[in-house]
Design a protein around this motif. Structure first.
Motif, PDB file in Angstrom:
ATOM      1  N   GLY A 220      33.636   4.584  53.708  1.00 54.41           N
ATOM      2  CA  GLY A 220      32.221   4.405  53.339  1.00 54.41           C
ATOM      3  C   GLY A 220      31.112   4.162  54.495  1.00 54.41           C
ATOM      4  O   GLY A 220      30.716   5.182  55.221  1.00 54.41           O
ATOM      5  N   SER A 221      30.655   3.085  54.405  1.00 57.32           N
ATOM      6  CA  SER A 221      29.577   2.560  55.484  1.00 57.32           C
ATOM      7  C   SER A 221      30.063   1.903  56.504  1.00 57.32           C
ATOM      8  O   SER A 221      29.638   1.508  57.774  1.00 57.32           O
ATOM      9  CB  SER A 221      28.772   1.715  54.990  1.00 57.32           C
ATOM     10  OG  SER A 221      29.202   0.502  54.377  1.00 57.32           O
ATOM     11  N   GLN A 244      26.210   5.517  54.418  1.00 57.73           N
ATOM     12  CA  GLN A 244      27.589   5.993  54.209  1.00 57.73           C
ATOM     13  C   GLN A 244      27.747   7.166  55.363  1.00 57.73           C
ATOM     14  O   GLN A 244      26.768   8.088  55.551  1.00 57.73           O
ATOM     15  CB  GLN A 244      27.931   6.790  52.634  1.00 57.73           C
ATOM     16  CG  GLN A 244      29.205   7.290  52.741  1.00 57.73           C
ATOM     17  CD  GLN A 244      29.622   7.911  51.384  1.00 57.73           C
ATOM     18  OE1 GLN A 244      28.927   7.653  50.232  1.00 57.73           O
ATOM     19  NE2 GLN A 244      30.654   8.553  51.115  1.00 57.73           N
TER      20      GLN A 244
END
Length: 481
Positions: A220-221, A244
């Motif tokens: 994700g991030s 992201q």
């Protein structure tokens, strides 16, 4: 010369070198189509291929593929309400599709025959998102030995009401020679380690890469750097992206990552001396403007390192890092080029050497191949300053001197553009030339070639020499120079 008989149908004869006195008989592959711009062969895989990677050590291809299979029950841990909801939704969807669902698997494919040598099937509902060949050091220390691995990043999708999760799979492939005279290669593989992200780092794995013998993973991030101890992955550094991470590439100890909305970030991986500290991911610079990144790659020209980025508006951007400008915090936009189709993948390669007067030009320059969603392929490569100025003048002259389809201006089409309701960026310098337009110079009449070359202060021979060098250097792709 053509040569056709029973033993060599539709073949040819050729010689190599002067004075060798040897004749060679050749034949083109029968299952390859030569009607298009490039030779092409279609391989029937009976599945949907999502990612392909080549491992040079074992000389084989790894595929992430999917195909419909009978539905399997999903794994549900006790007390996991979200997993139970996802399992019920998947069972209902499979019942509506005659009891079948899409199953992902990783395959080892032999080059040439394209037969499947080994495969491993992923869990029900698990999708392969990224695939990468990396070298990982076994254990800490500068003298630790490295081993080749195939890293698979996966994700489980259960709908908008179910939190996603993902896994990292480390695969090892071995190659053995069998048969008479040990001439037949045979491949096999195994899953060395499987690690599922839980807790604070729970999420799908969107990108993976190798850096200095470590594994860098985007969940994700969040960016995590892991060390492979031989039995498990140990986290040693991290970095938080704004939204992201959708693309990531590395060269030496530098990392270029692309965010789904906040453009690109240029990072440096620093490993302190043994016993003096730990490992760190440091941000060197970033792009201050918004950009929906699709793919990223490095472009190397000797001691110059440039950053190549594609976005959702079908543009290509070239960024540069300058520590003396904006205090080194901002990535500078050096060039832009509109393609008209979204780039999904970059592949960095070393161009073919150019031989002149018996001496070979040596260079650490690399070119970058790319493939688009429209099915086209192209190449981006740096040029010498003098060659670029000459071809840039030729590019502008051909845009005015030639007849174009529907009277459209090719220079205007290649200029950077943005779609409605998308952020507008500051215009980038025009530091890219269109190789497709330049190649039309070779099809002009002789008198027109002399006239156009004279109008930009050069000769026809000089222009043809530059185009020939580029054709050799960028073979087989020479769409964008």
């Amino acid at each position: 010369t053509p040569f056709h008989n029973t033993n060599c149908p539709f073949g040819f004869i050729y010689t190599v070198g002067k004075g060798s006195g040897a004749l060679h008989f050749g034949q083109l592959p029968a299952r390859v189509s030569y009607t298009g711009p490039w030779p092409m062969r279609r391989v029937l895989m009976r599945c949907s291929v999502h990612a392909v990677v080549y491992q040079a050590e074992t000389k084989c291809y790894m595929l992430a593929a999917s195909h419909p299979t009978p539905a399997r029950p999903r794994r549900v841990e006790e007390g996991d309400v979200h997993a139970a909801m996802a399992s019920s939704a998947a069972a209902a969807a499979a019942a509506a599709a005659d009891g079948r669902e899409e199953t992902f698997e990783i395959r080892v494919v032999a080059p040439g025959s394209w037969g499947v040598e080994w495969r491993t099937v992923l869990e029900p509902g698990e999708m392969a998102i990224c695939l990468k060949a990396v070298h990982l050091k076994v254990g800490p220390g500068a003298g630790a030995a490295s081993r080749p691995f195939i890293v698979v990043g996966t994700g489980f999708s259960g709908g908008e009401d179910v939190p996603t999760r993902g896994r990292i799979l480390l695969l090892e492939v071995t190659r053995q020679m069998t048969g008479p005279n040990q001439a037949t290669p045979q491949w096999s593989g195994r899953v060395s380690h499987a690690y599922e992200f839980k807790g604070a780092t729970r999420g799908p794995v969107t990108a993976v890469a190798g850096i200095e013998g470590h594994l860098i993973v985007a969940i994700g991030s969040k960016l995590m750097v892991y060390l492979w101890t031989g039995e498990k992955l140990e986290g040693c550094a991290f970095f938080d992206a704004p939204m992201q991470v959708v693309s990531m590439t590395t060269v030496k100890n530098f990392v270029l990552l692309g965010d789904v909305l906040k453009s690109v970030f240029f990072l440096h991986f620093r490993e302190d001396k043994e016993g003096a500290g730990g490992k760190h991911l440091l941000q060197l610079a970033k792009d201050f403007e918004s950009l929906q990144v699709f793919a990223t790659e490095f472009l190397i020209d000797g001691n110059t390192l440039s950053l190549l980025v594609s976005d959702s508006n079908t543009n290509l951007y070239v960024f540069a890092y300058d520590r003396n400008n904006w205090q080194g915090q901002k990535l500078l936009t050096c060039a832009s080029f509109h393609l008209g189709s979204k780039v999904g993948k970059f592949v960095r390669r070393r161009p073919a050497p150019i031989v002149e007067t018996g001496a070979q030009k040596s260079s650490s320059r690399t070119s970058t191949l790319f493939g688009t969603a429209g099915g086209t392929m192209g190449c981006v490569s740096p040029l010498e300053e003098q060659t670029f100025r000459r071809l840039q003048a030729m590019n502008k002259k051909l845009a005015l001197a030639l007849y174009h389809t529907a009277g459209l201006n090719p220079l205007e089409f290649r200029s950077e553009r943005s779609l409605p309701n998308s952020p507008v960026r500051q215009p980038a310098p025009s530091n890219m030339v269109d190789g497709e337009l330049l190649c039309r110079f070779m099809y002009l009449e002789l008198a027109d070639q002399f006239q156009i070359a004279r109008s930009i202060g050069t000769t026809r021979e000089q222009v043809i020499g530059n185009l020939r060098e580029l054709a050799i250097m960028l073979a087989p792709c020479s769409m964008v120079l």
